[in-house]
Design a protein around this motif. Structure first.
Motif, PDB file in Angstrom:
ATOM      1  N   LYS A 187       0.814  -1.229   0.000  1.00 24.74           N
ATOM      2  CA  LYS A 187       0.000   0.000   0.000  1.00 24.74           C
ATOM      3  C   LYS A 187       0.844   1.273   0.000  1.00 24.74           C
ATOM      4  CE  LYS A 187      -2.146  -1.373   3.872  1.00 24.74           C
ATOM      5  NZ  LYS A 187      -1.452  -2.341   4.746  1.00 24.74           N
ATOM      6  N   ASN A 188       2.174   1.107   0.131  1.00 20.67           N
ATOM      7  CA  ASN A 188       3.073   2.264   0.089  1.00 20.67           C
ATOM      8  C   ASN A 188       3.650   2.528  -1.302  1.00 20.67           C
ATOM      9  OD1 ASN A 188       2.832   2.882   2.888  1.00 20.67           O
ATOM     10  ND2 ASN A 188       4.172   1.157   3.345  1.00 20.67           N
ATOM     11  N   GLY A 189       3.107   1.856  -2.291  1.00 22.81           N
ATOM     12  CA  GLY A 189       3.482   2.175  -3.664  1.00 22.81           C
ATOM     13  C   GLY A 189       4.641   1.360  -4.217  1.00 22.81           C
ATOM     14  N   VAL A 190       5.292   1.918  -5.224  1.00 23.14           N
ATOM     15  CA  VAL A 190       6.340   1.224  -5.981  1.00 23.14           C
ATOM     16  C   VAL A 190       7.512   2.180  -6.195  1.00 23.14           C
ATOM     17  CG1 VAL A 190       6.899   0.100  -8.185  1.00 23.14           C
ATOM     18  CG2 VAL A 190       4.597  -0.106  -7.251  1.00 23.14           C
ATOM     19  N   VAL A 191       8.730   1.647  -6.050  1.00 24.38           N
ATOM     20  CA  VAL A 191       9.923   2.429  -6.376  1.00 24.38           C
ATOM     21  C   VAL A 191      10.731   1.641  -7.405  1.00 24.38           C
ATOM     22  CG1 VAL A 191      11.970   3.619  -5.515  1.00 24.38           C
ATOM     23  CG2 VAL A 191      10.011   3.293  -4.010  1.00 24.38           C
ATOM     24  N   VAL A 192      11.104   2.317  -8.476  1.00 23.15           N
ATOM     25  CA  VAL A 192      11.963   1.699  -9.494  1.00 23.15           C
ATOM     26  C   VAL A 192      13.277   2.471  -9.556  1.00 23.15           C
ATOM     27  CG1 VAL A 192      12.259   1.180 -11.946  1.00 23.15           C
ATOM     28  CG2 VAL A 192      10.034   0.830 -10.871  1.00 23.15           C
ATOM     29  N   SER A 193      14.368   1.712  -9.524  1.00 24.41           N
ATOM     30  CA  SER A 193      15.692   2.320  -9.680  1.00 24.41           C
ATOM     31  C   SER A 193      16.285   1.820 -10.989  1.00 24.41           C
ATOM     32  CB  SER A 193      16.600   1.939  -8.511  1.00 24.41           C
ATOM     33  OG  SER A 193      17.906   2.470  -8.727  1.00 24.41           O
ATOM     34  N   ASP A 194      16.593   2.765 -11.876  1.00 24.27           N
ATOM     35  CA  ASP A 194      17.175   2.425 -13.179  1.00 24.27           C
ATOM     36  C   ASP A 194      18.501   3.173 -13.312  1.00 24.27           C
ATOM     37  OD1 ASP A 194      17.564   3.155 -16.211  1.00 24.27           O
ATOM     38  OD2 ASP A 194      16.293   1.370 -16.184  1.00 24.27           O
ATOM     39  N   ILE A 195      19.574   2.450 -13.648  1.00 27.31           N
ATOM     40  CA  ILE A 195      20.893   3.097 -13.664  1.00 27.31           C
ATOM     41  C   ILE A 195      21.010   4.177 -14.730  1.00 27.31           C
ATOM     42  CG2 ILE A 195      22.143   1.175 -12.604  1.00 27.31           C
ATOM     43  CD1 ILE A 195      23.143   0.426 -15.410  1.00 27.31           C
ATOM     44  N   HIS A 196      20.135   4.116 -15.749  1.00 27.79           N
ATOM     45  CA  HIS A 196      20.181   5.128 -16.806  1.00 27.79           C
ATOM     46  C   HIS A 196      19.195   6.268 -16.565  1.00 27.79           C
ATOM     47  CE1 HIS A 196      22.695   2.303 -18.919  1.00 27.79           C
ATOM     48  NE2 HIS A 196      21.731   1.400 -18.916  1.00 27.79           N
TER      49      HIS A 196
END
Length: 309
Positions: free
Chosen positions: A229-238
């Protein structure tokens, strides 16, 4: 043009999901039968979104194995790479129905009997994405088959993918799990994992920074951390860090398979060259639909309408 959108390699099994909500397995009286297994769910979801999905998996030569094949055919899954074990019965998992993280008891049998002969080079060459799970990598011969075929997929230019759905009940040896994951992540797969997965894998609460640094360090460019319920985090090196809030849901009916619905949406969007923001949005929409339904995604989803909303 390649004829296969996604190869899903890993566990096929039967989920027996409890009928009562938020009750322990100890207290659950009735169970309903569903086709299950994370890569199987992704293959079925992908097929229902109009993608051509091939499942590489194994079940038993028994009534539950017949049920698996019947359900896969009904969902238009290519089953030419599904094996039937003569020695082991179909794997089953008993799951408590939950609005949080469900409890489960696995009875693993035929699901890990996956051999290289089930996935020839020419099938890999026809595909765009090669997807697997931590569950599938936890046991041989499936583990070695997946690692070897993943290397071939990388050589042939496929985008790899993994759901790091780690559980110590499935894979008691954490250090071995990390070592095997190192071997797979060298291929730069798209990585999905949840906060629960991270807690189980590291046996401790780790910061987002630690998690992203750890998996980027192993070779993954894009890491998607789901936080319920706290959402989504995406880490992309570019492209850096992206955060999106969770979609509000009035009533969560069943969390089993929500991560698989999310990841199917993510892979679908990536196949259609969507940017990361649009990718996460579509993934969240599919997960939200799943959370409001018991078992699989409901029939009749109009993915085109979903994307345009």
């Amino acid at each position: 043009m390649k004829s296969i959108d996604i190869i899903c390699i890993g566990e096929v099994l039967i989920d027996f999901i409890g009928h009562e909500v938020n009750t322990s397995i100890n207290r659950t009286k009735d169970y309903h039968r569903f086709l299950g297994g994370s890569p199987t769910n992704v293959a079925v979801n992908a097929s229902r979104l109009g993608l051509n999905a091939v499942l590489v998996a194994s079940c038993g030569q028994d009534g539950l194995g017949d049920y698996v094949i019947r359900k896969l055919k009904a969902n238009h899954i290519n089953i030419s790479c599904v094996g039937k074990s003569e020695a082991a019965p179909t794997s089953v998992i008993f799951v408590s129905k939950s609005t949080e993280t469900p409890d489960f008891i696995p009875y693993r049998q035929a699901d890990c009997e996956i051999f290289e002969s089930q996935l020839p080079d020419e099938v890999i060459a026809e595909a765009k994405i090669f997807h697997t799970t931590c569950f599938a990598l936890s046991k041989n011969p499936a583990r070695q088959t997946i690692l070897n075929r993943a290397q071939k997929a990388k050589e042939l230019g496929l985008q790899l993918s993994i759901d790091i759905n780690f559980s110590e009940r499935i894979w008691p040896d954490r250090e071995e799990a990390k070592s095997v994951l190192n071997e797979y992540l060298v291929n730069d797969p798209l990585v999905k994992l949840s906060e629960d997965d991270c807690y189980r894998l590291f046996a401790a609460v780790k910061s987002e920074e630690y998690i992203f640094d750890y998996f980027h360090g192993l070779g993954a460019s894009t890491i998607c951390l789901t936080k319920g319920k706290n959402g989504v985090v995406v880490s992309d090196i570019h492209q850096g860090l992206f955060f999106q809030k969770a979609i509000p849901i009035e009533e969560v009916k069943d969390t089993t398979g929500a991560g698989d619905a999310f990841w199917t949406g993510f892979l679908y969007a990536q196949l259609h060259q969507k940017n990361l923001e649009a990718t996460i949005t579509l993934a969240q929409k599919l997960a939200a639909i799943k959370l409001q339904n018991v078992g699989r995604l409901p029939d009749g989803i109009n993915i085109k309408a979903l994307i345009q909303q």
